[in-house]
Design a protein around this motif. Structure first.
Motif, PDB file in Angstrom:
ATOM      1  N   PHE A   1      25.766   3.665  23.333  1.00  0.00           N
ATOM      2  CA  PHE A   1      25.770   5.073  22.993  1.00  0.00           C
ATOM      3  C   PHE A   1      25.083   6.295  23.995  1.00  0.00           C
ATOM      4  N   GLU A   2      24.185   5.584  24.774  1.00  0.00           N
ATOM      5  CA  GLU A   2      23.515   6.573  25.777  1.00  0.00           C
ATOM      6  C   GLU A   2      24.492   6.949  26.789  1.00  0.00           C
ATOM      7  N   ILE A   3      25.372   6.020  27.287  1.00  0.00           N
ATOM      8  CA  ILE A   3      26.337   6.455  28.414  1.00  0.00           C
ATOM      9  C   ILE A   3      27.382   7.390  27.995  1.00  0.00           C
ATOM     10  N   VAL A   4      27.971   7.061  26.596  1.00  0.00           N
ATOM     11  CA  VAL A   4      29.003   7.799  25.893  1.00  0.00           C
ATOM     12  C   VAL A   4      28.492   9.203  25.625  1.00  0.00           C
ATOM     13  N   THR A   5      27.383   9.375  24.993  1.00  0.00           N
ATOM     14  CA  THR A   5      27.017  10.643  24.397  1.00  0.00           C
ATOM     15  C   THR A   5      26.423  11.444  25.779  1.00  0.00           C
TER      16      THR A   5
ATOM     17  N   PRO B   1      25.346   1.756  11.458  1.00  0.00           N
ATOM     18  CA  PRO B   1      24.260   2.655  10.937  1.00  0.00           C
ATOM     19  C   PRO B   1      23.342   3.173  12.110  1.00  0.00           C
ATOM     20  N   THR B   2      23.499   2.277  13.201  1.00  0.00           N
ATOM     21  CA  THR B   2      22.524   2.904  14.286  1.00  0.00           C
ATOM     22  C   THR B   2      23.288   3.931  15.112  1.00  0.00           C
ATOM     23  N   GLY B   3      24.600   3.852  15.150  1.00  0.00           N
ATOM     24  CA  GLY B   3      25.129   4.804  15.790  1.00  0.00           C
ATOM     25  C   GLY B   3      25.226   6.164  15.037  1.00  0.00           C
ATOM     26  N   TYR B   4      25.079   6.185  13.780  1.00  0.00           N
ATOM     27  CA  TYR B   4      25.157   7.570  12.836  1.00  0.00           C
ATOM     28  C   TYR B   4      23.788   8.235  13.473  1.00  0.00           C
ATOM     29  N   SER B   5      22.637   7.681  14.009  1.00  0.00           N
ATOM     30  CA  SER B   5      21.575   8.285  14.615  1.00  0.00           C
ATOM     31  C   SER B   5      21.711   8.372  16.063  1.00  0.00           C
ATOM     32  N   PHE B   6      22.232   7.397  16.945  1.00  0.00           N
ATOM     33  CA  PHE B   6      22.120   7.584  18.091  1.00  0.00           C
ATOM     34  C   PHE B   6      23.501   7.652  19.049  1.00  0.00           C
ATOM     35  N   ASN B   7      24.615   7.747  18.283  1.00  0.00           N
ATOM     36  CA  ASN B   7      25.936   8.033  18.929  1.00  0.00           C
ATOM     37  C   ASN B   7      26.901   8.964  18.408  1.00  0.00           C
ATOM     38  N   LEU B   8      26.211  10.604  18.348  1.00  0.00           N
ATOM     39  CA  LEU B   8      26.668  11.544  17.976  1.00  0.00           C
ATOM     40  C   LEU B   8      27.517  12.337  18.927  1.00  0.00           C
ATOM     41  N   ASP B   9      28.885  11.873  19.291  1.00  0.00           N
ATOM     42  CA  ASP B   9      29.491  12.284  20.305  1.00  0.00           C
ATOM     43  C   ASP B   9      29.806  13.788  19.994  1.00  0.00           C
ATOM     44  N   GLY B  10      30.355  14.061  18.921  1.00  0.00           N
ATOM     45  CA  GLY B  10      30.853  15.327  18.671  1.00  0.00           C
ATOM     46  C   GLY B  10      29.704  16.394  18.452  1.00  0.00           C
ATOM     47  N   THR B  11      28.545  15.955  17.950  1.00  0.00           N
ATOM     48  CA  THR B  11      27.351  16.740  17.882  1.00  0.00           C
ATOM     49  C   THR B  11      27.036  17.280  19.446  1.00  0.00           C
ATOM     50  N   SER B  12      27.106  16.011  20.277  1.00  0.00           N
ATOM     51  CA  SER B  12      26.655  16.260  21.492  1.00  0.00           C
ATOM     52  C   SER B  12      27.438  17.342  22.414  1.00  0.00           C
TER      53      SER B  12
END
Length: 416
Positions: free
Chosen positions: A79-83, A292-303
């Motif tokens: 998540f951290e790398i991709v966002t 569910p974790t991704g919905y909080s920490f993997n927000l590529d579009g929002t980023s």
């Protein structure tokens, strides 16, 4: 005709009819937002228990805390790398296209942005965000639909059940049945998705008008182009590295994507997405933990939206940021973007929180984005949805928890 019963066809029809009604009867169309609001509330009604039951079952079902920690660690690292990559790409593209140069900022000062800045203030600092992950009351968190506190408690409860060993089996069996029951409710609610899509699009066109689709069109085009490139190039390369095809995957989740386009909410597709990923071959345990974790920490579009929106405002006000200031902005966004899922109307509010922590860009500049934010929210939500789906498949494959069960799906080219 069989096609009339197809949910994808019904959602597309709802979107088209919504655009027509909003254009011909704008006042009436603007009032139809209630249809989408009711639908989203119905979806949100079942998300807390589904997330809780699936995460608990996912963790306890593994029976190995080292494995849980390994999967969770891999997911968070991914998540951290991709966002961060998404944020960087957004800043790069907006600097190349420069959509904010020459924008008239005179009307921004007279626009009421208090509801965004006050919500951003209430969301507090990153430290407050961390503190608020721990719920004051588990039942209260469930009632309010606060996803992060529910995630936190579900992880602890799952670990507790794991420690109980075989004694926890009756509880796990009960939770699995309850989750199935809630998914049955979701199936009933989803039949209303074409009506929700119709109401949402009628409201958008009726309230903002067709001209608003052209207003700030360069920024919108830049955001859409960046997100498409991110999905095709970045997520496509990740998918290729893990031996599955991004276009095939997108076709597989097309109904969830259309639902998100109609409602502008990635949450509306969360229950269906979890079931689709299990059918795709991801293990129930990984899906229950990663999605569910991704919905909080993997927000590529929002980023992408946050980075482009911030630089757009700087360009509109003639503020020429240095490379170090943009790197600082990137660091701030890396923190604020992680709290986006915990804030209602996260796009503009999270951007306001970011600019409040980065005083070189005037926070009142978010007024420039209010008129077109609604049109970019669909792109944000779709990118978030696809990004979380890819992340789940990647983690499943890396853990050898991927077992293709899609032989019946002709549009799949997935390889194990």
């Amino acid at each position: 005709m069989k096609i009339l019963k197809n949910l994808t066809f019904q959602v597309i029809t709802g979107v088209i009819l919504g655009i027509i009604v909003g254009f011909i009867f704008p006042e009436f169309g603007a009032k139809l937002k209630v249809l989408a609001d009711v639908f989203i509330k119905m979806i949100k009604m079942v998300i807390p228990p589904i997330v809780f039951f699936t995460i608990v079952h996912g963790i306890a079902g593994m029976g190995d805390m080292k494995k849980v920690g390994r999967i969770g660690g891999k997911a968070l690292l991914y998540f951290e790398i991709v966002t961060t990559l998404a944020l960087t790409i957004g800043i790069f593209v907006v600097n190349i296209i420069k959509p904010g140069v020459g924008i008239d900022t005179s009307k921004a000062a007279s626009t009421d942005i208090s509801k965004y800045t006050s919500s951003a203030t209430e969301s507090g600092s990153f430290l407050d965000f961390l503190i608020n992950i721990v719920p004051d009351n588990v039942v209260g968190a469930m009632a309010k639909g606060e996803l992060l506190p529910i995630l936190f408690f579900a992880v602890l409860f799952g670990i507790s059940l794991t420690a109980m060993g075989s004694q926890a089996k009756p509880v796990l069996q009960l939770f699995e049945k309850l989750a199935q029951g809630f998914f049955g409710v979701v199936n009933m609610i989803m039949r209303l998705s074409p009506i929700a899509a119709f109401g949402a699009m009628a409201y958008t066109i009726g309230n903002f008008g067709i001209k608003s689709l052209i207003n700030l069109g360069l920024l919108m085009s830049s955001v859409y182009l960046t997100m498409c490139c991110f999905i095709i190039v970045v997520l496509g390369l990740i998918a290729k590295a893990y031996k599955f095809n991004i276009f095939s995957f997108i076709r597989y989740i097309k109904e969830e994507i259309l639902l998100v386009v109609g409602t502008s909410s990635s949450e509306s597709a969360l229950p269906g997405m979890m079931r689709k990923l299990e059918a795709y071959g991801c293990s129930k345990s990984v899906v229950g933990l990663v999605v569910p974790t991704g919905y909080s920490f993997n927000l590529d579009g929002t980023s992408i939206y946050l980075s482009m929106g911030a630089i757009f405002i700087a360009q509109a006000y003639g503020i020429d940021l240095t490379i170090w200031q943009e790197i600082t902005l990137l660091a701030v966004l890396m923190l604020t973007s992680k709290g986006a899922a915990g804030v209602t109307g996260s796009g503009l509010i999270t951007l306001a929180a970011t600019l409040a922590a980065f005083p070189m860009i005037p926070v009142e500049g978010i007024a420039l984005l209010i008129g077109v934010d609604r049109f970019m929210s669909e792109a944000r939500a779709v990118t978030n949805l696809i990004g979380n789906g890819v992340a789940t498949v990647v983690v499943s494959k890396s853990e050898k928890e991927f077992h293709p069960t899609m032989a019946s799906h002709s549009d799949s080219t997935i390889a194990s």
